[in-house]
Design a protein around this motif. Structure first.
Motif, PDB file in Angstrom:
ATOM      1  N   VAL A 169      -7.334   2.070  -6.856  1.00  0.00           N
ATOM      2  CA  VAL A 169      -7.491   3.424  -6.318  1.00  0.00           C
ATOM      3  C   VAL A 169      -8.708   3.418  -5.405  1.00  0.00           C
ATOM      4  O   VAL A 169      -9.845   3.300  -5.860  1.00  0.00           O
ATOM      5  CB  VAL A 169      -7.644   4.459  -7.453  1.00  0.00           C
ATOM      6  N   ILE A 170      -8.456   3.556  -4.111  1.00  0.00           N
ATOM      7  CA  ILE A 170      -9.507   3.442  -3.105  1.00  0.00           C
ATOM      8  C   ILE A 170     -10.277   4.734  -2.953  1.00  0.00           C
ATOM      9  O   ILE A 170     -11.514   4.738  -2.853  1.00  0.00           O
ATOM     10  CB  ILE A 170      -8.889   3.021  -1.752  1.00  0.00           C
ATOM     11  N   SER A 171      -9.554   5.847  -2.943  1.00  0.00           N
ATOM     12  CA  SER A 171     -10.198   7.152  -2.767  1.00  0.00           C
ATOM     13  C   SER A 171      -9.333   8.232  -3.387  1.00  0.00           C
ATOM     14  O   SER A 171      -8.144   8.023  -3.660  1.00  0.00           O
ATOM     15  CB  SER A 171     -10.425   7.447  -1.270  1.00  0.00           C
ATOM     16  N   GLY A 172      -9.950   9.395  -3.618  1.00  0.00           N
ATOM     17  CA  GLY A 172      -9.223  10.532  -4.170  1.00  0.00           C
ATOM     18  C   GLY A 172      -9.240  10.580  -5.684  1.00  0.00           C
ATOM     19  O   GLY A 172      -9.884   9.767  -6.360  1.00  0.00           O
ATOM     20  N   THR A 173      -8.498  11.522  -6.217  1.00  0.00           N
ATOM     21  CA  THR A 173      -8.391  11.712  -7.662  1.00  0.00           C
ATOM     22  C   THR A 173      -6.944  12.039  -8.025  1.00  0.00           C
ATOM     23  O   THR A 173      -6.136  12.386  -7.158  1.00  0.00           O
ATOM     24  CB  THR A 173      -9.290  12.866  -8.148  1.00  0.00           C
ATOM     25  N   GLY A 174      -6.633  11.928  -9.304  1.00  0.00           N
ATOM     26  CA  GLY A 174      -5.295  12.264  -9.754  1.00  0.00           C
ATOM     27  C   GLY A 174      -5.233  12.382 -11.261  1.00  0.00           C
ATOM     28  O   GLY A 174      -6.168  12.006 -11.972  1.00  0.00           O
ATOM     29  N   LEU A 182     -14.715   1.601 -11.616  1.00  0.00           N
ATOM     30  CA  LEU A 182     -15.497   0.596 -10.902  1.00  0.00           C
ATOM     31  C   LEU A 182     -16.721   1.203 -10.245  1.00  0.00           C
ATOM     32  O   LEU A 182     -16.648   2.307  -9.692  1.00  0.00           O
ATOM     33  CB  LEU A 182     -14.633  -0.070  -9.818  1.00  0.00           C
ATOM     34  N   GLY A 183     -17.826   0.466 -10.298  1.00  0.00           N
ATOM     35  CA  GLY A 183     -18.991   0.843  -9.519  1.00  0.00           C
ATOM     36  C   GLY A 183     -18.778   0.461  -8.060  1.00  0.00           C
ATOM     37  O   GLY A 183     -17.841  -0.267  -7.719  1.00  0.00           O
ATOM     38  N   PRO A 184     -19.649   0.927  -7.184  1.00  0.00           N
ATOM     39  CA  PRO A 184     -19.456   0.674  -5.741  1.00  0.00           C
ATOM     40  C   PRO A 184     -19.371  -0.804  -5.374  1.00  0.00           C
ATOM     41  O   PRO A 184     -18.506  -1.203  -4.597  1.00  0.00           O
ATOM     42  CB  PRO A 184     -20.694   1.334  -5.112  1.00  0.00           C
ATOM     43  N   SER A 185     -20.247  -1.639  -5.942  1.00  0.00           N
ATOM     44  CA  SER A 185     -20.241  -3.055  -5.558  1.00  0.00           C
ATOM     45  C   SER A 185     -18.988  -3.758  -6.064  1.00  0.00           C
ATOM     46  O   SER A 185     -18.381  -4.574  -5.346  1.00  0.00           O
ATOM     47  CB  SER A 185     -21.500  -3.755  -6.068  1.00  0.00           C
ATOM     48  N   ASN A 186     -18.572  -3.460  -7.290  1.00  0.00           N
ATOM     49  CA  ASN A 186     -17.355  -4.066  -7.814  1.00  0.00           C
ATOM     50  C   ASN A 186     -16.122  -3.569  -7.068  1.00  0.00           C
ATOM     51  O   ASN A 186     -15.166  -4.323  -6.850  1.00  0.00           O
ATOM     52  CB  ASN A 186     -17.216  -3.776  -9.304  1.00  0.00           C
ATOM     53  N   ALA A 187     -16.128  -2.306  -6.673  1.00  0.00           N
ATOM     54  CA  ALA A 187     -15.009  -1.767  -5.890  1.00  0.00           C
ATOM     55  C   ALA A 187     -14.898  -2.485  -4.551  1.00  0.00           C
ATOM     56  O   ALA A 187     -13.795  -2.840  -4.106  1.00  0.00           O
ATOM     57  CB  ALA A 187     -15.186  -0.270  -5.678  1.00  0.00           C
ATOM     58  N   ARG A 188     -16.044  -2.713  -3.910  1.00  0.00           N
ATOM     59  CA  ARG A 188     -16.016  -3.443  -2.638  1.00  0.00           C
ATOM     60  C   ARG A 188     -15.489  -4.851  -2.828  1.00  0.00           C
ATOM     61  O   ARG A 188     -14.710  -5.357  -2.001  1.00  0.00           O
ATOM     62  CB  ARG A 188     -17.417  -3.477  -2.024  1.00  0.00           C
ATOM     63  N   ARG A 189     -15.897  -5.499  -3.907  1.00  0.00           N
ATOM     64  CA  ARG A 189     -15.445  -6.864  -4.159  1.00  0.00           C
ATOM     65  C   ARG A 189     -13.943  -6.901  -4.426  1.00  0.00           C
ATOM     66  O   ARG A 189     -13.229  -7.754  -3.890  1.00  0.00           O
ATOM     67  CB  ARG A 189     -16.222  -7.455  -5.336  1.00  0.00           C
ATOM     68  N   ILE A 190     -13.439  -5.999  -5.258  1.00  0.00           N
ATOM     69  CA  ILE A 190     -12.003  -5.939  -5.531  1.00  0.00           C
ATOM     70  C   ILE A 190     -11.230  -5.678  -4.242  1.00  0.00           C
ATOM     71  O   ILE A 190     -10.205  -6.324  -3.964  1.00  0.00           O
ATOM     72  CB  ILE A 190     -11.690  -4.849  -6.570  1.00  0.00           C
ATOM     73  N   HIS A 191     -11.724  -4.743  -3.447  1.00  0.00           N
ATOM     74  CA  HIS A 191     -11.054  -4.423  -2.180  1.00  0.00           C
ATOM     75  C   HIS A 191     -11.014  -5.641  -1.273  1.00  0.00           C
ATOM     76  O   HIS A 191      -9.984  -5.945  -0.638  1.00  0.00           O
ATOM     77  CB  HIS A 191     -11.778  -3.258  -1.497  1.00  0.00           C
ATOM     78  N   ASN A 192     -12.128  -6.366  -1.218  1.00  0.00           N
ATOM     79  CA  ASN A 192     -12.196  -7.567  -0.392  1.00  0.00           C
ATOM     80  C   ASN A 192     -11.218  -8.638  -0.864  1.00  0.00           C
ATOM     81  O   ASN A 192     -10.531  -9.284  -0.047  1.00  0.00           O
ATOM     82  CB  ASN A 192     -13.627  -8.100  -0.393  1.00  0.00           C
ATOM     83  N   ILE A 193     -11.129  -8.830  -2.179  1.00  0.00           N
ATOM     84  CA  ILE A 193     -10.205  -9.832  -2.720  1.00  0.00           C
ATOM     85  C   ILE A 193      -8.761  -9.440  -2.408  1.00  0.00           C
ATOM     86  O   ILE A 193      -7.942 -10.289  -2.024  1.00  0.00           O
ATOM     87  CB  ILE A 193     -10.400  -9.991  -4.238  1.00  0.00           C
ATOM     88  N   ILE A 194      -8.437  -8.156  -2.562  1.00  0.00           N
ATOM     89  CA  ILE A 194      -7.077  -7.703  -2.249  1.00  0.00           C
ATOM     90  C   ILE A 194      -6.758  -7.934  -0.776  1.00  0.00           C
ATOM     91  O   ILE A 194      -5.651  -8.381  -0.425  1.00  0.00           O
ATOM     92  CB  ILE A 194      -6.908  -6.222  -2.626  1.00  0.00           C
ATOM     93  N   ASP A 195      -7.708  -7.656   0.107  1.00  0.00           N
ATOM     94  CA  ASP A 195      -7.497  -7.933   1.536  1.00  0.00           C
ATOM     95  C   ASP A 195      -7.256  -9.425   1.757  1.00  0.00           C
ATOM     96  O   ASP A 195      -6.402  -9.811   2.571  1.00  0.00           O
ATOM     97  CB  ASP A 195      -8.706  -7.475   2.347  1.00  0.00           C
ATOM     98  N   SER A 236       0.836  -1.211   0.000  1.00  0.00           N
ATOM     99  CA  SER A 236       0.000   0.000   0.000  1.00  0.00           C
ATOM    100  C   SER A 236       0.864   1.252   0.000  1.00  0.00           C
ATOM    101  O   SER A 236       0.344   2.360   0.153  1.00  0.00           O
ATOM    102  CB  SER A 236      -0.918   0.003   1.236  1.00  0.00           C
ATOM    103  N   ALA A 237       2.151   1.089  -0.197  1.00  0.00           N
ATOM    104  CA  ALA A 237       3.089   2.212  -0.141  1.00  0.00           C
ATOM    105  C   ALA A 237       3.649   2.504  -1.530  1.00  0.00           C
ATOM    106  O   ALA A 237       4.030   1.592  -2.267  1.00  0.00           O
ATOM    107  CB  ALA A 237       4.221   1.897   0.827  1.00  0.00           C
ATOM    108  N   GLN A 282      -5.593   7.557  -2.297  1.00  0.00           N
ATOM    109  CA  GLN A 282      -5.246   6.393  -1.486  1.00  0.00           C
ATOM    110  C   GLN A 282      -5.322   5.153  -2.362  1.00  0.00           C
ATOM    111  O   GLN A 282      -6.337   4.908  -3.018  1.00  0.00           O
ATOM    112  CB  GLN A 282      -6.190   6.245  -0.294  1.00  0.00           C
ATOM    113  N   CYS A 283      -4.244   4.361  -2.383  1.00  0.00           N
ATOM    114  CA  CYS A 283      -4.153   3.235  -3.292  1.00  0.00           C
ATOM    115  C   CYS A 283      -3.563   2.023  -2.583  1.00  0.00           C
ATOM    116  O   CYS A 283      -2.918   2.133  -1.544  1.00  0.00           O
ATOM    117  CB  CYS A 283      -3.252   3.567  -4.488  1.00  0.00           C
ATOM    118  N   THR A 284      -3.784   0.880  -3.192  1.00  0.00           N
ATOM    119  CA  THR A 284      -3.104  -0.350  -2.817  1.00  0.00           C
ATOM    120  C   THR A 284      -2.786  -1.091  -4.100  1.00  0.00           C
ATOM    121  O   THR A 284      -3.450  -0.878  -5.120  1.00  0.00           O
ATOM    122  CB  THR A 284      -3.976  -1.194  -1.859  1.00  0.00           C
ATOM    123  N   ALA A 285      -1.753  -1.929  -4.084  1.00  0.00           N
ATOM    124  CA  ALA A 285      -1.308  -2.549  -5.341  1.00  0.00           C
ATOM    125  C   ALA A 285      -0.965  -4.019  -5.146  1.00  0.00           C
ATOM    126  O   ALA A 285      -0.495  -4.430  -4.080  1.00  0.00           O
ATOM    127  CB  ALA A 285      -0.093  -1.802  -5.890  1.00  0.00           C
TER     128      ALA A 285
END
Length: 303
Positions: free
Chosen positions: A42-47, A135-148, A23-24, A81-84
């Motif tokens: 990309v969890i939050s924010g813009t760039g 990503l839509g909200p549900s797909n974002a949650r699923r991706i985040h969950n899989i990464i965790d 995540s760094a 905020q990102c994770t990879a």
């Protein structure tokens, strides 16, 4: 070269498994070619990102799929905020070094061509798609969950199945990203233009939540559609009932996990959303002609 592997601890000490989570400093290695693929969530924010000399606006939630030749630099960001996840494509197929992946299809085996599907978001780059999936909200949650789940499997290394478990989570993530790319383009052969309603969203919901119990009543309530209309419109577009479509999706994922890993069959069954092992075995044999254990003994690349 960047570190893209995780080293075994108690189980398989010293073993270097070609997948890594961080995540760094997710955007710091974009100037040069890499020895791995990389998916930045990309969890939050813009760039604003320069990707292969093209400006891209990044808005959370999104997934950026980068192959070994992609160059990128983050020009500016606001609360990003990102994770990879880093991985080598040989984790999908042992023959997938970078020259093989750049070969034409006629130089690949049938199995290699099939396995390329998982890497579509990293390889199928065009002027319209350069690797960024919104990503839509549900797909974002699923991706985040899989990464965790990937992170926990790699960090904890619970038992001697931790490499297979991590790999199946990666396969789930790549499957979802590949499906989202196809859905974004045309949802394979599904003719969504014939239906102006919520069928696309329902299909996306199935892909995101296949591991959970899903009922027709749940779908009618969630998408504000009556049962008759859902049944007729879904079959008219996909050629299948909702439950047939969902079962096919679950069985397909189970077949890939059986083929690509040595994870216990009982864990695979739970992971893809079946609660009854007898029902799973019956449906699997009906669709593939073999029991799950027979299918694995014939097709698994790790035996």
């Amino acid at each position: 070269m960047s570190t893209y592997f995780t080293e075994g601890k108690i189980f398989y000490p010293g073993f270097q498994f070609p997948i890594h989570h961080t995540s760094a400093n997710c955007f710091t290695d974009g100037a040069n070619k890499r020895d791995h693929y990389k998916m930045i969530f990309v969890i939050s924010g813009t760039g604003i990102l320069t990707l292969n000399n093209h400006k891209q606006i990044i808005v959370a939630p999104s997934a950026l799929c980068l192959n070994e030749t992609d160059t990128f630099s983050l020009e500016s960001e606001v609360s990003l905020q990102c994770t990879a996840i880093f991985f080598h494509p040989q984790i999908i197929n042992q023959h997938f070094d970078f020259p093989v992946l750049r070969a034409s299809d006629h130089q690949l085996s049938l199995n290699e061509i099939q396995d390329l599907y998982w890497l579509n978001p990293f390889l199928r780059k065009t002027n319209e798609f350069m690797g960024l999936l919104h990503l839509g909200p549900s797909n974002a949650r699923r991706i985040h969950n899989i990464i965790d789940n990937i992170k926990n499997a790699l960090d904890i290394q619970l038992d001697d199945d931790w490499p297979c478990r991590s790999r199946t989570y990666l396969i789930e993530m790549l499957f979802l990203l590949s499906r989202l790319l196809i859905i974004d383009e045309a949802l394979e052969s599904v003719e969504l233009d014939k239906d102006p309603g919520d069928i696309k969203e329902i299909i996306l919901y199935l892909y995101t939540n296949y591991m959970n119990k899903i009922t027709i009543q749940e779908l009618t309530d969630k998408f504000h559609i009556n049962r008759t209309s859902l049944t007729e419109r879904f079959r008219g577009i996909t050629g299948h009932s909702v439950m047939e479509y969902l079962i096919s999706l679950r069985l397909y994922l189970a077949s890939k996990m059986l083929k690509e890993t040595l994870l216990p069959i009982s864990e695979i069954i739970e992971r893809v959303g079946f609660s009854d092992i007898t029902h799973f075995g019956r449906m699997f044999k009906k669709n593939f002609g073999y029991s799950p254990s027979e299918y694995r003994s014939i097709h698994c690349t790790m035996l």
